[in-house]
Scaffold this motif. Structure first.
Motif, PDB file in Angstrom:
ATOM      1  N   TYR A   1       0.824  -1.212   0.000  1.00 37.29           N
ATOM      2  CA  TYR A   1       0.000   0.000   0.000  1.00 37.29           C
ATOM      3  C   TYR A   1       0.856   1.259   0.000  1.00 37.29           C
ATOM      4  CZ  TYR A   1      -4.053  -2.960   0.850  1.00 37.29           C
ATOM      5  OH  TYR A   1      -5.045  -3.901   0.725  1.00 37.29           O
TER       6      TYR A   1
ATOM      7  N   ASP B   1      -3.343  -1.326  -4.169  1.00 37.76           N
ATOM      8  CA  ASP B   1      -4.610  -1.405  -3.475  1.00 37.76           C
ATOM      9  C   ASP B   1      -5.119  -2.831  -3.549  1.00 37.76           C
ATOM     10  OD1 ASP B   1      -5.533  -1.672  -6.095  1.00 37.76           O
ATOM     11  OD2 ASP B   1      -6.271   0.373  -6.212  1.00 37.76           O
ATOM     12  N   SER B   2      -6.382  -3.035  -3.165  1.00 37.86           N
ATOM     13  CA  SER B   2      -6.925  -4.392  -3.122  1.00 37.86           C
ATOM     14  C   SER B   2      -6.952  -5.033  -4.506  1.00 37.86           C
ATOM     15  CB  SER B   2      -8.326  -4.371  -2.514  1.00 37.86           C
ATOM     16  OG  SER B   2      -9.191  -3.549  -3.272  1.00 37.86           O
TER      17      SER B   2
ATOM     18  N   LEU C   1      -3.700  -6.429  -5.393  1.00 35.28           N
ATOM     19  CA  LEU C   1      -3.506  -7.714  -4.720  1.00 35.28           C
ATOM     20  C   LEU C   1      -4.088  -8.856  -5.552  1.00 35.28           C
ATOM     21  CD1 LEU C   1      -2.167  -8.325  -1.978  1.00 35.28           C
ATOM     22  CD2 LEU C   1      -4.449  -8.546  -1.028  1.00 35.28           C
TER      23      LEU C   1
ATOM     24  N   ALA D   1      -6.254 -14.157  -3.642  1.00 34.73           N
ATOM     25  CA  ALA D   1      -6.130 -12.898  -2.904  1.00 34.73           C
ATOM     26  C   ALA D   1      -6.376 -13.124  -1.421  1.00 34.73           C
ATOM     27  CB  ALA D   1      -7.102 -11.867  -3.467  1.00 34.73           C
ATOM     28  N   THR D   2      -7.258 -14.080  -1.101  1.00 35.01           N
ATOM     29  CA  THR D   2      -7.521 -14.389   0.308  1.00 35.01           C
ATOM     30  C   THR D   2      -6.264 -14.899   0.990  1.00 35.01           C
ATOM     31  OG1 THR D   2      -9.812 -14.928  -0.233  1.00 35.01           O
ATOM     32  CG2 THR D   2      -8.963 -15.738   1.875  1.00 35.01           C
TER      33      THR D   2
ATOM     34  N   PHE E   1      -4.072 -11.905   1.704  1.00 37.62           N
ATOM     35  CA  PHE E   1      -4.571 -11.082   2.808  1.00 37.62           C
ATOM     36  C   PHE E   1      -4.156 -11.654   4.156  1.00 37.62           C
ATOM     37  CE2 PHE E   1      -7.923  -9.059   0.051  1.00 37.62           C
ATOM     38  CZ  PHE E   1      -7.522  -7.754   0.312  1.00 37.62           C
TER      39      PHE E   1
ATOM     40  N   LEU F   1       1.811  -7.716   3.582  1.00 36.46           N
ATOM     41  CA  LEU F   1       1.789  -7.409   2.155  1.00 36.46           C
ATOM     42  C   LEU F   1       3.158  -6.902   1.716  1.00 36.46           C
ATOM     43  CD1 LEU F   1      -1.751  -5.828   1.799  1.00 36.46           C
ATOM     44  CD2 LEU F   1      -1.043  -8.202   1.550  1.00 36.46           C
TER      45      LEU F   1
END
Length: 891
Positions: free
Chosen positions: A836, A841-842, A845, A862-863, A866, A870
């Motif tokens: 970040y 951003d997400s 990812l 992506a999970t 998370f 990161l």
């Protein structure tokens, strides 16, 4: 109709970036008033001027080598918007240009660009409330000719990132996302009327309460820019290469690139918040021609008549009060004839009436497409501000005789805009989109009668910040240069910069007085602020005899100082009167110097805390031990005076002494005070113990590592004592807040605390709330190339350019780092870099998960990502874990 539904709308900021003028409003106005043709002529292959159809750069007989060129469309400051370089390269330049415009426009209006402000408070309380965005763009030539024409780009990036970076659906929403705006964000698309329709939608959003500030506008960037345009049968483009609206011999438009945007507020809010109101929108309307016209692309007479009359009804004005019309003015014979006929129907003037001046920005800049309407509005707002009627380029030429209907005039040169007694200068702006969406806006001049503060501020801190040291220095230089050329009120500059500028990582401040910037404050170097604010320690020293009048200016400026001084001195009677005089008057006095020092330090500490500077610990040295203990809660301010004046143990025990509520380090012992027991009264009566400064510094470093020490003063004696210990395990810095008497030294040091990352409420420190927000230099973007060249020819894209993801022969961390660099467009990423912080951003990812799965073997979601830090190192560790352990057991 309810009052809110008809409330006038204030124009509090304007922005235009047009051919030949860039985003300089002064240059824009000069081009307009001089009747200049800002369209570029490209040299033809025969060496001629290329002003006709005798060949363009490619020598084709049906190409006109003319176009309105917008400079530097490939440059962008990605870092300022926390956008990874690769995302910036993929993004439609129209989106990027409008994003920059929104930032600048908010600053011109005095409302910053997001949540973080110089006050240090959260954006939820920022002035202005919800900011909405209504905007549109032209055809995405960059997507068609630069991105999709090269199949390797989609093969590497995937379709969704390309769509998010280019599709019009995301134009307004991306502005809201990047700038932290929480009002409605709507992309508006109605062809050439797009940007004026966006203004109309913004007016409605303000009147119904959906937004408190609105940004409305549009942009057009047709590519390539370095060549003319082709003529086709039935085209609305000019064969002569000139756009001559309403003039004889007109033969069409000239394509041009540009953008414009306006900032709007409800007039009542703008006045309440002391905004600079450039003009007022009295009313607006939009409609569609429907099928009552010759064809889909043809204009409609009835629709144009209806929309102008509807705007007048919305404004509640008589058409006879309009003093200038900014027409749509495409320069086509059919289009102009219908527009003139519609205007004649609305503005039926008798012979005794003053002819109505008619103009069009297209004659100066070319047809700006989706940006045309709002650029016409910007032009008209500036005309109202300058009280000048702009000319129509070409109107003075011998061949430009026109067949205008009675009651209209085309001015060949600019002239003063006379005013009719009792009627404000008022204008109308028209914009008609191909397909039939029509819009008209009524705008008038505004002169506020609201009183301003009678006196200017004596001094104020002006905060400046940027993403890099060079940028913030350029920012400071631009402001200093502006103030030298156009001196303004200190309160206005302070109000504008504190409430209207975003706080970025590299900071610098200056102190401004009516005589200009304080030279000492201009000597500071930029400071990069860490993500976490520094821990503050208040240090109270042993200045034996504070300078006369040390508190005079702060006592006058801040109620909290007055209250604390009076609380301490009131019980002392005549003695307190003499001490007050020594603190507030420039009369030397050695009387009760320890008490004067104590009062000065306690009041200054109270002021700093009221401004958001909250200590996590205090350090006391010599007589400063008393003020340190008082601030830490060991005894009240009044009891502190009693302890200072006591000469016996019996007198000292009457003070109510308690354990401290903050960590306290004493140079008398070199240790921290026990938070359970504190210090008893006899400890305060014994004042002959030696000082242990090195031990105290070591204790402080262990208690508050990397502390920023604020020397409460007065003077610099404690700063000079502690500064040799700064760094190398000691305090990070020592800042004396009262190095000398007066507000200027205090504000200078307060600015340095802010520059170091301390959350100082500069708004409260300056006290500029009653002053106007005014246009001042805006953020100096560090624009760099972010551009993907167009494919060489259709069908010849180099598909081999797509990078492959070989798994063999490369360690996991190296592969992960390479993939990060490709997706973010960065180089030399560190293994422990935070995604970040690099602008990801997400969605970044999600892209990383897909690329890592293809490159590294195990399927990664992506999970999964998370669930780890990161960073490249953590992701590499996850991949190695998944590669050697079944998924059910790996986590």
């Amino acid at each position: 109709m309810r009052e809110a539904e008809t409330e006038p709308i204030a124009v509090v900021g304007v922005y235009a970036r047009t051919p030949g003028t860039g985003d300089d409003l002064d240059a824009f106005w000069d081009a307009v008033t001089e009747g200049r043709d800002a369209v570029t002529t490209f040299p033809d292959t025969d060496g001629g001027t290329g002003s006709g159809t005798d060949g363009g750069p490619d020598g084709g007989p049906d190409r006109v080598p003319r176009r309105g060129v917008l400079a530097d469309v490939g440059l962008f400051d990605a870092e300022a918007f926390q956008m990874p370089p690769r995302e910036a390269e993929l993004t439609d330049p129209q989106h990027r240009l409008l994003l920059e415009a929104a930032w600048v426009l908010l600053e011109r209006a005095g409302y910053g660009t997001g949540g973080d402000r110089a006050t240090g408070r959260d954006g939820g309380g920022r002035p202005g409330g919800r900011v909405g965005v209504f905007a549109g763009a032209g055809l995405d030539y960059y997507l068609l000719r630069h991105i999709l024409a090269d199949p390797s780009i989609e093969a590497v990036e995937g379709l969704l990132p390309i769509v998010l970076a280019n599709d019009k659906d995301h134009l307004a929403a991306k502005i809201a996302y990047r700038l932290g705006l929480t009002g409605p964000a709507m992309t508006v698309q109605t062809a050439c009327s797009t940007s004026l329709v966006a203004v109309h939608q913004g007016v409605r959003a303000l009147r119904c309460g959906d937004a408190d500030v609105v940004l409305a506008g549009g942009v057009t960037v047709e590519l390539p820019q370095d060549e003319g345009y082709a003529l086709t049968p039935g085209s609305v483009l000019s064969r002569s290469g000139r756009c001559r609206p309403f003039l004889a011999g007109r033969d069409g438009s000239v394509p041009a690139n540009g953008l414009g945007m306006v900032a709007l507020r409800r007039l009542s809010d703008a006045l309440a918040d002391h905004d600079t109101v450039l003009a007022v929108i009295r009313g607006s309307a939009m409609n569609n021609d429907g099928g009552d016209k010759a064809g889909y692309t043809a204009p409609g007479f009835a629709g144009q008549v209806d929309v102008v009359r509807a705007a007048h009804r919305d404004a509640g004005i008589d058409p006879a009060t309009i003093g200038y019309l900014e027409g749509h003015g495409t320069g086509t014979e059919v289009g102009d004839d219908i527009e003139l006929a519609a205007l004649s129907e609305v503005f039926a003037r008798g012979r005794a009436d003053e002819p109505l001046p008619l103009g069009s920005a297209k004659a100066t800049f070319g047809n700006l497409g989706a940006a045309a309407g709002v650029v016409g509005l910007v032009k008209t707002v500036l005309a109202l501000r300058h009280r000048t009627l702009p000319p129509l380029p070409g109107a003075g030429e011998e061949t430009a005789t026109d067949d205008l209907p009675d009651g209209f005039v085309l001015d060949p040169v600019a002239r003063p805009w006379a005013v009719v007694p009792g009627v404000p200068r008022r204008a109308g702006i028209s914009s008609y989109g191909m397909g039939g969406t029509n819009c008209h806006v009524v705008v008038e001049e505004f002169h506020t009668a609201a009183p301003e503060p009678a006196e200017d501020l004596a001094a104020a801190v002006i905060p400046l910040s940027a993403t890099g040291p060079e940028s913030v220095l350029r920012y400071r230089d631009a402001l200093v240069e502006h103030l030298a050329a156009r001196p303004g009120r200190v309160g206005e500059v302070a109000r504008t910069f504190v409430t209207g500028r975003r706080v970025l990582p590299v900071r610098l401040s200056l102190v401004l007085t009516p005589d200009g910037p304080v030279p000492e404050s201009l000597q500071d170097a930029p400071r990069r602020v860490a993500r976490k604010a520094p821990a503050v320690v208040f240090a109270f020293g042993d200045e034996r005899d504070p300078a006369p009048g040390a508190l005079a200016d702060l006592y006058a400026r801040h109620a909290v100082v007055r209250d604390r001084v009076e609380e301490i001195l009131a019980p002392l009677g005549e003695e307190g009167t003499r001490i007050r005089a020594a603190l507030l008057e420039e009369t030397p006095s050695a009387e009760l110097a320890p008490v004067r020092l104590y009062v000065t330090q306690v009041a200054t500490a109270e002021l700093l805390r009221s401004l958001g500077v909250e200590p996590v610990a205090v350090l006391g040295h010599g007589p400063g031990e008393f003020a340190a203990a008082c601030v830490a809660g060991e005894f009240s301010a009044a009891d502190g005076v009693g302890l200072l004046r006591s000469t016996t143990w019996e007198a000292a025990v009457t003070a109510a002494v308690k354990p401290p509520s903050l960590a306290v380090v004493s140079t008398r012992t070199g240790r921290a005070v026990d938070p359970r027991t504190g210090r008893d009264a006899p400890w305060w009566q014994d004042r002959q113990r030696p000082e242990h400064v090195p031990d105290a510094v070591r204790t402080l470093a262990a208690t508050v590592p990397g502390a920023l020490v604020v020397d409460i003063g007065p003077g610099r004696s404690l700063t000079d004592l502690l500064s040799p210990y700064a760094g190398d395990g000691g305090p990070s810095d020592v800042v004396p807040v009262l190095p000398g008497p007066g507000a200027v030294p205090f504000l200078t040091q307060l600015g340095r605390l802010w520059s170091a990352g301390v959350g100082v409420d500069l708004g409260a420190a300056n006290g500029a709330d009653g002053y106007r927000r005014v246009p001042l230099p805006t953020y100096p973007f560090d624009r760099r190339p972010h551009w993907i060249d167009a494919a060489r020819e259709k069908g010849t894209a180099d598909e081999s350019a797509a990078p492959t993801d070989p798994a063999g022969g490369e360690e996991t961390l190296s592969r992960v780092l390479r993939i990060w660099e490709e997706i973010l467009g960065l180089t030399d990423i560190e293994p422990d870099a935070d995604l970040y912080m690099l602008g990801g951003d997400s969605f970044t990812l999600v892209r990383l998960a897909g690329r890592l799965s293809r490159s590294c073997g195990p399927e990664i979601t992506a999970t999964d990502l998370f669930g780890v830090d990161l960073t490249p190192r953590a992701m590499a560790g996850l991949i190695d874990e998944l590669a050697t352990t079944p998924r059910k057991e790996a986590r």
